[in-house]
Design an enzyme around this catalytic site. Sequence first.
Site, PDB file in Angstrom:
ATOM      1  N   ASN A  35      40.339-102.178  62.596  1.00  0.00           N
ATOM      2  CA  ASN A  35      39.644-102.641  63.803  1.00  0.00           C
ATOM      3  C   ASN A  35      40.173-104.028  64.147  1.00  0.00           C
ATOM      4  O   ASN A  35      39.823-105.003  63.499  1.00  0.00           O
ATOM      5  CB  ASN A  35      38.132-102.672  63.512  1.00  0.00           C
ATOM      6  CG  ASN A  35      37.337-103.294  64.637  1.00  0.00           C
ATOM      7  OD1 ASN A  35      37.836-103.477  65.750  1.00  0.00           O
ATOM      8  ND2 ASN A  35      36.086-103.630  64.357  1.00  0.00           N
ATOM      9  N   TRP A  36      41.010-104.080  65.174  1.00  0.00           N
ATOM     10  CA  TRP A  36      41.615-105.381  65.521  1.00  0.00           C
ATOM     11  C   TRP A  36      40.645-106.308  66.237  1.00  0.00           C
ATOM     12  O   TRP A  36      40.918-107.473  66.414  1.00  0.00           O
ATOM     13  CB  TRP A  36      42.841-105.158  66.429  1.00  0.00           C
ATOM     14  CG  TRP A  36      44.001-104.503  65.761  1.00  0.00           C
ATOM     15  CD1 TRP A  36      44.050-103.985  64.497  1.00  0.00           C
ATOM     16  CD2 TRP A  36      45.306-104.302  66.323  1.00  0.00           C
ATOM     17  NE1 TRP A  36      45.301-103.465  64.242  1.00  0.00           N
ATOM     18  CE2 TRP A  36      46.085-103.655  65.356  1.00  0.00           C
ATOM     19  CE3 TRP A  36      45.884-104.598  67.559  1.00  0.00           C
ATOM     20  CZ2 TRP A  36      47.423-103.300  65.577  1.00  0.00           C
ATOM     21  CZ3 TRP A  36      47.208-104.253  67.785  1.00  0.00           C
ATOM     22  CH2 TRP A  36      47.969-103.616  66.800  1.00  0.00           C
ATOM     23  N   LYS A  37      39.541-105.775  66.708  1.00  0.00           N
ATOM     24  CA  LYS A  37      38.577-106.561  67.498  1.00  0.00           C
ATOM     25  C   LYS A  37      39.308-107.196  68.693  1.00  0.00           C
ATOM     26  O   LYS A  37      40.203-106.565  69.252  1.00  0.00           O
ATOM     27  CB  LYS A  37      37.865-107.599  66.611  1.00  0.00           C
ATOM     28  CG  LYS A  37      37.296-106.960  65.339  1.00  0.00           C
ATOM     29  CD  LYS A  37      36.432-107.878  64.542  1.00  0.00           C
ATOM     30  CE  LYS A  37      35.946-107.148  63.297  1.00  0.00           C
ATOM     31  NZ  LYS A  37      35.001-107.900  62.514  1.00  0.00           N
ATOM     32  N   HIS A  64      29.074-101.037  66.251  1.00  0.00           N
ATOM     33  CA  HIS A  64      29.509-102.147  65.394  1.00  0.00           C
ATOM     34  C   HIS A  64      28.488-103.274  65.511  1.00  0.00           C
ATOM     35  O   HIS A  64      27.943-103.518  66.589  1.00  0.00           O
ATOM     36  CB  HIS A  64      30.900-102.626  65.825  1.00  0.00           C
ATOM     37  CG  HIS A  64      31.514-103.557  64.823  1.00  0.00           C
ATOM     38  ND1 HIS A  64      31.111-104.871  64.720  1.00  0.00           N
ATOM     39  CD2 HIS A  64      32.459-103.365  63.875  1.00  0.00           C
ATOM     40  CE1 HIS A  64      31.802-105.445  63.735  1.00  0.00           C
ATOM     41  NE2 HIS A  64      32.627-104.552  63.206  1.00  0.00           N
ATOM     42  N   GLU A  95      28.778-106.332  65.746  1.00  0.00           N
ATOM     43  CA  GLU A  95      29.093-107.347  66.770  1.00  0.00           C
ATOM     44  C   GLU A  95      28.653-106.870  68.148  1.00  0.00           C
ATOM     45  O   GLU A  95      28.244-107.664  68.991  1.00  0.00           O
ATOM     46  CB  GLU A  95      30.603-107.662  66.733  1.00  0.00           C
ATOM     47  CG  GLU A  95      30.948-108.475  65.487  1.00  0.00           C
ATOM     48  CD  GLU A  95      32.376-108.318  64.986  1.00  0.00           C
ATOM     49  OE1 GLU A  95      33.232-107.816  65.738  1.00  0.00           O
ATOM     50  OE2 GLU A  95      32.624-108.711  63.833  1.00  0.00           O
ATOM     51  N   GLU A 117      28.633-101.131  57.004  1.00  0.00           N
ATOM     52  CA  GLU A 117      29.188-102.478  57.126  1.00  0.00           C
ATOM     53  C   GLU A 117      28.075-103.515  57.022  1.00  0.00           C
ATOM     54  O   GLU A 117      27.448-103.866  58.036  1.00  0.00           O
ATOM     55  CB  GLU A 117      29.870-102.640  58.484  1.00  0.00           C
ATOM     56  CG  GLU A 117      31.065-101.724  58.684  1.00  0.00           C
ATOM     57  CD  GLU A 117      32.074-102.380  59.613  1.00  0.00           C
ATOM     58  OE1 GLU A 117      33.228-102.508  59.194  1.00  0.00           O
ATOM     59  OE2 GLU A 117      31.701-102.799  60.706  1.00  0.00           O
ATOM     60  N   GLY A 127      33.897-110.374  57.979  1.00  0.00           N
ATOM     61  CA  GLY A 127      34.643-111.574  58.342  1.00  0.00           C
ATOM     62  C   GLY A 127      34.292-112.798  57.521  1.00  0.00           C
ATOM     63  O   GLY A 127      34.660-113.913  57.868  1.00  0.00           O
ATOM     64  N   SER A 179      35.139-107.376  54.843  1.00  0.00           N
ATOM     65  CA  SER A 179      36.078-108.163  54.029  1.00  0.00           C
ATOM     66  C   SER A 179      36.891-107.319  53.043  1.00  0.00           C
ATOM     67  O   SER A 179      37.206-107.775  51.943  1.00  0.00           O
ATOM     68  CB  SER A 179      35.349-109.303  53.298  1.00  0.00           C
ATOM     69  OG  SER A 179      34.765-110.186  54.230  1.00  0.00           O
ATOM     70  N   GLY A 216      38.784-105.040  59.191  1.00  0.00           N
ATOM     71  CA  GLY A 216      38.916-105.930  60.343  1.00  0.00           C
ATOM     72  C   GLY A 216      40.096-106.862  60.177  1.00  0.00           C
ATOM     73  O   GLY A 216      41.256-106.494  60.426  1.00  0.00           O
ATOM     74  N   GLY A 217      39.828-108.086  59.710  1.00  0.00           N
ATOM     75  CA  GLY A 217      40.855-109.135  59.621  1.00  0.00           C
ATOM     76  C   GLY A 217      42.155-108.679  58.971  1.00  0.00           C
ATOM     77  O   GLY A 217      43.248-108.953  59.490  1.00  0.00           O
TER      78      GLY A 217
HETATM   79  P1  PGA Z   1      36.401-107.648  58.277  1.00  0.00           P
HETATM   80  O1  PGA Z   1      35.760-106.802  59.470  1.00  0.00           O
HETATM   81  O2  PGA Z   1      37.261-106.712  57.486  1.00  0.00           O
HETATM   82  O3  PGA Z   1      37.197-108.729  58.958  1.00  0.00           O
HETATM   83  O4  PGA Z   1      35.278-108.181  57.463  1.00  0.00           O
HETATM   84  C1  PGA Z   1      35.292-105.504  59.272  1.00  0.00           C
HETATM   85  C2  PGA Z   1      34.714-104.963  60.548  1.00  0.00           C
HETATM   86  O5  PGA Z   1      34.049-105.704  61.269  1.00  0.00           O
HETATM   87  O6  PGA Z   1      34.911-103.791  60.892  1.00  0.00           O
END
Ligand code: PGA
Length: 247
Positions: free
Chosen positions: A13-15, A91, A93, A163, A169, A208, A229-230
Site C-alpha cells: 500500500n503506497w498510500k 483502512h 487512515e 492492522e 507507520g 510496520s 505500507g512504508g
Molecule cells: P506500515 O503501513 O507498513 O507503514 O505500517 C501499513 C498500512 O497502513 O497498510
Amino acid sequence: MKNTARTPFIAGNWKLNGGIKTVSSFKQGLLLPSHAEVVICPPSLYIHHFTTDTFGLGIQNISEFDSGAHTGELSASMAKECGCQYAIIGHSERREKFDETDIIVGKKVKASLDAGIRPILCLGEPLIIRERGKELDYIEQQLDIVLSILGPQIFKDVVIAYEPIWAIGTGVTASPKEAQTVHASIRAQLASIDSNAANDVRIIYGGSVNATNAREIFAEQDIDGGLVGGASLHADQFQLICNQIPQ
Ligand code: PGA
C-alpha cells in the site's frame, strides 16, 4: 498447523507516496514467489502504468457509489475496467481522516464485490482500546457490521487485513503472538457462522511489517500474509518481504 490451501497474500500500500520512478523500479525489479499472490496498490493515477502479469493491482479506496455527482470519487467498476483486482477498504487512515464509519465500509465492500473487485477489508483497534485489553471485542464489532450487511458467504472473495492502528507507520509491530491471537479470533468469529468461509478467508497482518520481522509474523498459523505500507515503497525491500512468505 498452517492451512496450505490458502494462497499467501501480500499487498503493498503506497498510500499518498511514490511516482513514476517508483513505478519503474517495480516494473523492472520484482522476482515474485510463485506460491503467493502479490498485489501492488499505488495511488490511482499510476495504476495504468502497470501492465504486468507478475503481480496484481489494487486501488486504495473506492466510492460507495457506482456513478453520479460525486466529484473526485472513483468507483469499483472504474477500478475493474482499469485493471484492478482488489480494493483496500476501511483502512484506518480512511476511517480516521475521512470519517468512514463501519456502515460506509460495509457499503464499500458491497460496491466492490458487485463490480467484481475483491475487497481487502481492514480492521484494527486504536492504542487506547489495546491498553484496555478490549481489542478482540473491538475487532469483533467492526467485523459484525460487515457480516450483518453482507453475510459470511462473501468472505471467500474477501481478504481481511488486521492492522492495529498503533502499529501503522510507527515502527512498532504487534508481536507475532499478539497478531495471531487476533487473527484466530477473527477466524473463530466467522467459523461460528460459516466454517467454510472461516477456513478459506485469508487474514493478513499490517503494521510496520519489514524485511526483518516478516518471516516470524508470516509463520503464525492464522496469518496468511501482510499488508505493507512504508516498506512497500522500495522494490528491493518489498522483494525481501515477499521472500519471507513460507512455502
Ligand atoms: P506500515 O503501513 O507498513 O507503514 O505500517 C501499513 C498500512 O497502513 O497498510
